[in-house]
Design an enzyme around this catalytic site. Sequence first.
Site, PDB file in Angstrom:
ATOM      1  N   HIS A 166      -2.542   2.858  -6.437  1.00 35.56           N
ATOM      2  CA  HIS A 166      -2.063   3.963  -5.595  1.00 35.56           C
ATOM      3  C   HIS A 166      -0.527   4.048  -5.672  1.00 35.56           C
ATOM      4  CE1 HIS A 166      -2.214   6.431  -1.737  1.00 35.56           C
ATOM      5  NE2 HIS A 166      -0.938   6.085  -1.792  1.00 35.56           N
ATOM      6  N   GLU A 167       0.132   2.902  -5.526  1.00 33.48           N
ATOM      7  CA  GLU A 167       1.607   2.894  -5.560  1.00 33.48           C
ATOM      8  C   GLU A 167       2.136   3.197  -6.959  1.00 33.48           C
ATOM      9  OE1 GLU A 167       3.042   3.129  -2.758  1.00 33.48           O
ATOM     10  OE2 GLU A 167       1.242   2.526  -1.682  1.00 33.48           O
ATOM     11  N   HIS A 180       2.380   6.776  -7.514  1.00 32.92           N
ATOM     12  CA  HIS A 180       3.586   7.390  -6.927  1.00 32.92           C
ATOM     13  C   HIS A 180       4.747   7.365  -7.923  1.00 32.92           C
ATOM     14  CE1 HIS A 180       2.607   8.569  -2.899  1.00 32.92           C
ATOM     15  NE2 HIS A 180       2.151   7.378  -2.573  1.00 32.92           N
ATOM     16  N   CYS A 198      -2.183   7.934   2.846  1.00 35.80           N
ATOM     17  CA  CYS A 198      -0.854   7.813   2.269  1.00 35.80           C
ATOM     18  C   CYS A 198       0.178   8.128   3.338  1.00 35.80           C
ATOM     19  CB  CYS A 198      -0.730   8.792   1.103  1.00 35.80           C
ATOM     20  SG  CYS A 198       0.876   8.799   0.299  1.00 35.80           S
TER      21      CYS A 198
END
Length: 184
Positions: free
Chosen positions: A153-154, A157, A110
């Site tokens: 993954h994004e 966030h 990351c």
Amino acid sequence: MILMHDIIREGHPTLREVAKEMTFPLTAEEKKLGEDLLQFLINSQDPEIANKHGLRSGIGIAAPQVNVSKRMFALYLPDSKGNQISLVVINPKIVSHSVEGSYVATGEGCLSVDRDVPGYVPRHARITVKFFTPNGEEKKMRLKGLPAIAFQHELDHLNGIMFYDHINKDNPFAEIPNASPLEE
């Protein structure tokens, strides 16, 4: 141009917030942010530009990583057929996913984490997603392999979740039931 010093690091409170839904039409500033996020990824994958500006290579970056708590991220990577995915994603949602799981065999990284975090991060192997383009057009896509993992993954966030939150604390390399490794 976004540089590494513009990217906030783990421990920053914005990375733990649930980002706000965006409304359309986007402001000129919001559209520019989307373009800047995507351009950072393109620049980070160009050895000459990356070297010149000290950029770490990335395939995805979310607005919260540049301290903007809004539901936007960019992806820039090839799909399994070698076609380039180049997207700015607004208000994304996973509408369905496979039962089968997947994980990056070498672990995830990351841009907001300046250390190696060993361990498998369980993800869905295939996902169907809905999102809006910066112009407000709704899109639906099916993703698998690395693009599916990067999207998840994004999206994490945007929900205040870091990739290492998913790693088994007691046994980081424990086998993940019904999941196969994605070899990079």
